[in-house]
Design a protein around this motif. Structure first.
Motif, PDB file in Angstrom:
ATOM      1  N   GLY A   1      -5.232   0.661   2.931  1.00 36.55           N
ATOM      2  CA  GLY A   1      -5.398   1.750   1.966  1.00 36.55           C
ATOM      3  C   GLY A   1      -6.369   2.809   2.455  1.00 36.55           C
ATOM      4  O   GLY A   1      -6.107   4.016   2.339  1.00 36.55           O
TER       5      GLY A   1
ATOM      6  N   GLU B   1       0.926   4.289  -2.962  1.00 39.41           N
ATOM      7  CA  GLU B   1       0.256   5.525  -2.526  1.00 39.41           C
ATOM      8  C   GLU B   1       0.821   6.732  -3.278  1.00 39.41           C
ATOM      9  O   GLU B   1       2.025   6.897  -3.412  1.00 39.41           O
ATOM     10  CB  GLU B   1       0.452   5.694  -1.023  1.00 39.41           C
ATOM     11  CG  GLU B   1      -0.208   6.933  -0.453  1.00 39.41           C
ATOM     12  CD  GLU B   1       0.751   8.093  -0.265  1.00 39.41           C
ATOM     13  OE1 GLU B   1       0.286   9.236  -0.225  1.00 39.41           O
ATOM     14  OE2 GLU B   1       1.970   7.852  -0.172  1.00 39.41           O
TER      15      GLU B   1
ATOM     16  N   VAL C   1       0.830  -1.211   0.000  1.00 42.32           N
ATOM     17  CA  VAL C   1       0.000   0.000   0.000  1.00 42.32           C
ATOM     18  C   VAL C   1       0.860   1.254   0.000  1.00 42.32           C
ATOM     19  O   VAL C   1       0.612   2.203  -0.766  1.00 42.32           O
ATOM     20  CB  VAL C   1      -0.961   0.000   1.211  1.00 42.32           C
ATOM     21  CG1 VAL C   1      -1.606   1.374   1.394  1.00 42.32           C
ATOM     22  CG2 VAL C   1      -2.040  -1.064   1.030  1.00 42.32           C
TER      23      VAL C   1
ATOM     24  N   VAL D   1      -4.756   5.943  -2.555  1.00 42.18           N
ATOM     25  CA  VAL D   1      -4.282   4.573  -2.754  1.00 42.18           C
ATOM     26  C   VAL D   1      -5.220   3.854  -3.720  1.00 42.18           C
ATOM     27  O   VAL D   1      -6.401   3.665  -3.426  1.00 42.18           O
ATOM     28  CB  VAL D   1      -4.225   3.794  -1.419  1.00 42.18           C
ATOM     29  CG1 VAL D   1      -3.778   2.350  -1.668  1.00 42.18           C
ATOM     30  CG2 VAL D   1      -3.291   4.471  -0.440  1.00 42.18           C
TER      31      VAL D   1
ATOM     32  N   THR E   1      -5.780   0.427  -5.003  1.00 41.02           N
ATOM     33  CA  THR E   1      -5.356  -0.947  -4.732  1.00 41.02           C
ATOM     34  C   THR E   1      -5.351  -1.814  -5.987  1.00 41.02           C
ATOM     35  O   THR E   1      -4.830  -2.932  -5.958  1.00 41.02           O
ATOM     36  CB  THR E   1      -6.271  -1.590  -3.667  1.00 41.02           C
ATOM     37  OG1 THR E   1      -7.639  -1.483  -4.069  1.00 41.02           O
ATOM     38  CG2 THR E   1      -6.098  -0.899  -2.325  1.00 41.02           C
TER      39      THR E   1
END
Length: 562
Positions: A401, A190, A186, A195, A197
């Motif tokens: 996240g 970022e 994560v 974030v 995913t």
């Protein structure tokens, strides 16, 4: 179906198909609430660190063993429309925050059970729905006062958030390893507090134990080199991403070439070969030593690329191309003649075709500088275990996240539910009217979370609720939740049992909305299927058409002179 008793002439009026079923009023509400509560009961025993697993076997014999609420509900074959609404709550929870699906479903079922008790006391569903809406809105406000701020740099807290999401999912024994993987992945993807995913690619390979799992600062894709002459490994790779087919361009209209001699044939082939060689020369001139193409690559081009020492791969999916682009810092080129060496080429420390798990080979793009897309290679002894580990890792990645984005957490172990319940009861006293009873019912419904945690751990739920309320009524007790391992309340923040604020807000909001929607339904009209007579008529028509078609076909054969 008869909806009006009689016409002026005394005859009944039918406006729906015969056989249509209808339930109204209290009967409809009872059926819907019963169906929704049945769904909640199905996943109730999976909640918490000591929750049990479910084995789901489909009609083909495929088996899924899981503790994940949304997976259980997706695999169950449910037809009732109210039950499907509750399943939608779980799916929405999973899509939005990745965890808390079981909590949302159980809470929906309890809200409906409490509402049913109020309906039995002759309180109208509209009043209950209004009270629930007030309570849900107040809960969202109160949650902000319970939440604790964190920093994204505090990996200790992020790891505990990931571990809490893994707890009870069968991955708890190797939770430290998976938590580390989730947090590292994560933080790697970022970008400016956001974030995505989807930029974390999880690859599963059965074989070695879970502790052999690793995060790769780059990408792992299921591809092998095009030609045996190509190198298996390229260090200090300069990577070109192409969305152009490397083949001789075909004409857009049908055309034919008339060749009358071997010399013309040879000349034609040499010209075609020169066109392909020119494309390879352009790639070599750009400085690229690794090539990924979203389109096809002809064998002749692959041969020339191999001779130049360029490692190439074709038919790479669009999603993989985008992830590779983010990992290596390169751009996808759509015109071969306009390659910008400085802007378009990406870099990686090493690109290598490597054997993973038996005879399977996969491509590793590693040691990328500041990659914004990464891969996690997940290992495990069996495919069933890997599937469950992947679900657990997915949940932990999503919650980490969310925590990185919001930077707010709440204690776990049922602590927010107990605190909200006490404060909502104080709030209910200020409302008055029948809505006050609905707000109190909402507050009492929240007890279902710590109660279920206690039941699944084999503890006495009444004793645990009393002990928790006692702590929360004292000064500085809002963070106390149930430690199911020792059977008593503890400060969940200090113990590291924490979850993102957004997970709890989403679960409460979704559960309240679903309960209100189901409560407002007072009429269920189920359309009937075709009648037996209609089915028989359709079958007769089909058979007649088949007979007519068969005779016509025979006539056609006769016409052809057979």
């Amino acid at each position: 179906m008869k909806l009006a008793n009689q016409q002026a002439g005394g005859q009944p009026v039918y406006i729906m198909r015969e056989g249509t079923s209808r339930s109204r009023g209290r009967e409809a509400q009872a059926y819907n609430i019963m169906a929704a509560r049945a769904v909640a009961e199905a996943v109730k025993s999976t909640l918490g660190p000591k929750g049990m697993d479910k084995m789901l076997v489909d009609s083909m014999g495929s088996t899924v063993v899981t503790n994940d609420g949304v997976t259980i509900l997706k695999e169950m074959d449910i037809d009732h429309p109210a039950a499907k609404m509750v399943i939608e709550v779980a799916k929405t929870q999973d899509d939005e925050v990745g965890d808390g699906t079981t909590t949302a479903v159980i809470l929906t079922g309890e809200l409906l059970r409490r509402a049913e008790e109020l309906i039995d006391q002759e309180i109208h569903p509209t009043s209950i729905a209004h009270g629930y809406r007030l309570a849900a809105e107040k809960s969202q406000e109160l949650l902000k006062t319970i939440a604790v701020p964190i920093k994204k740099e505090d990996k200790k807290f992020l790891k505990r958030i990931a571990f809490t999401a893994l707890t009870g999912k069968g991955a708890e024994a190797i939770g430290d390893k998976l938590s580390d993987l989730a947090v590292d992945a994560v933080l790697a993807v970022e970008e400016e507090g956001v974030v995505d995913t989807n930029n974390i690619h999880v690859v599963k390979k059965a074989g070695q134990g879970v502790l052999a799992s690793e995060m790769v600062e780059g990408m792992i894709i299921n591809k092998t080199r095009l030609n045996e002459n190509m190198p298996k490994q390229v260090k200090n790779a300069k990577i070109l991403l192409l969305n152009v087919p490397l083949e001789v361009k075909k004409t857009e209209v049908d055309a034919s070439i008339k060749i009358t001699s071997p010399t013309q044939m040879k000349s034609f082939l040499e010209q075609e070969e020169a066109i392909l060689k020119k494309k390879v020369d352009i790639i070599k001139k750009s400085g690229a030593n690794v090539l990924f193409s979203q389109k096809s690559i002809e064998d002749m081009v692959a041969h020339y690329l191999g001779k130049e020492g360029i490692l190439a791969f074709k038919s790479v999916s669009e999603s993989d191309m985008k992830k590779i682009s983010k990992a290596i810092g390169g751009r996808i080129v759509t015109k071969l003649e306009e390659i910008d060496t400085k802007k378009d080429l990406g870099t990686a420390g090493i690109v290598e075709e490597r054997r993973v798990g038996g005879e399977d080979s996969m491509l590793f793009i590693e040691k990328c500088k500041n990659p914004k897309a990464v891969s996690v290679l997940l290992r495990g002894g069996t495919d069933t275990l890997l599937d469950e580990l992947e679900r657990a890792l997915h949940d932990s990645i999503r919650v980490v996240g969310v925590a990185v984005e919001d930077k707010m957490i709440v204690p776990g172990g049922g602590a927010p539910e107990i605190e909200l319940g006490l404060r909502l009861k104080q709030y209910a006293a200020s409302i008055g009217g029948r809505e006050q009873l609905a707000v109190e019912a909402f507050a009492n419904s929240l007890d279902i979370i710590p109660r279920t945690l206690a039941e699944n751990a084999g503890l006495d739920p009444i004793d645990m609720l009393v002990a928790l309320r006692s702590k929360h009524e004292s000064k500085n007790g809002k963070n106390f939740g149930l430690n199911v391992y020792i059977g008593k309340p503890e400060d969940m923040i200090k113990e590291g049992v924490i979850e993102p604020l957004r997970v709890k807000k989403q679960a409460l909001g979704s559960a309240a909305e679903a309960a209100i929607m189901i409560l407002r339904i007072d009429d269920v009209i189920a359309s009937a299927g075709p009648s037996e007579q209609e089915i028989m008529e359709a079958q007769a028509a089909a058979q007649a058409q088949m007979r007519a078609g068969g005779m016509g076909g025979m006539g056609g054969m006769g016409g052809m002179g057979f």
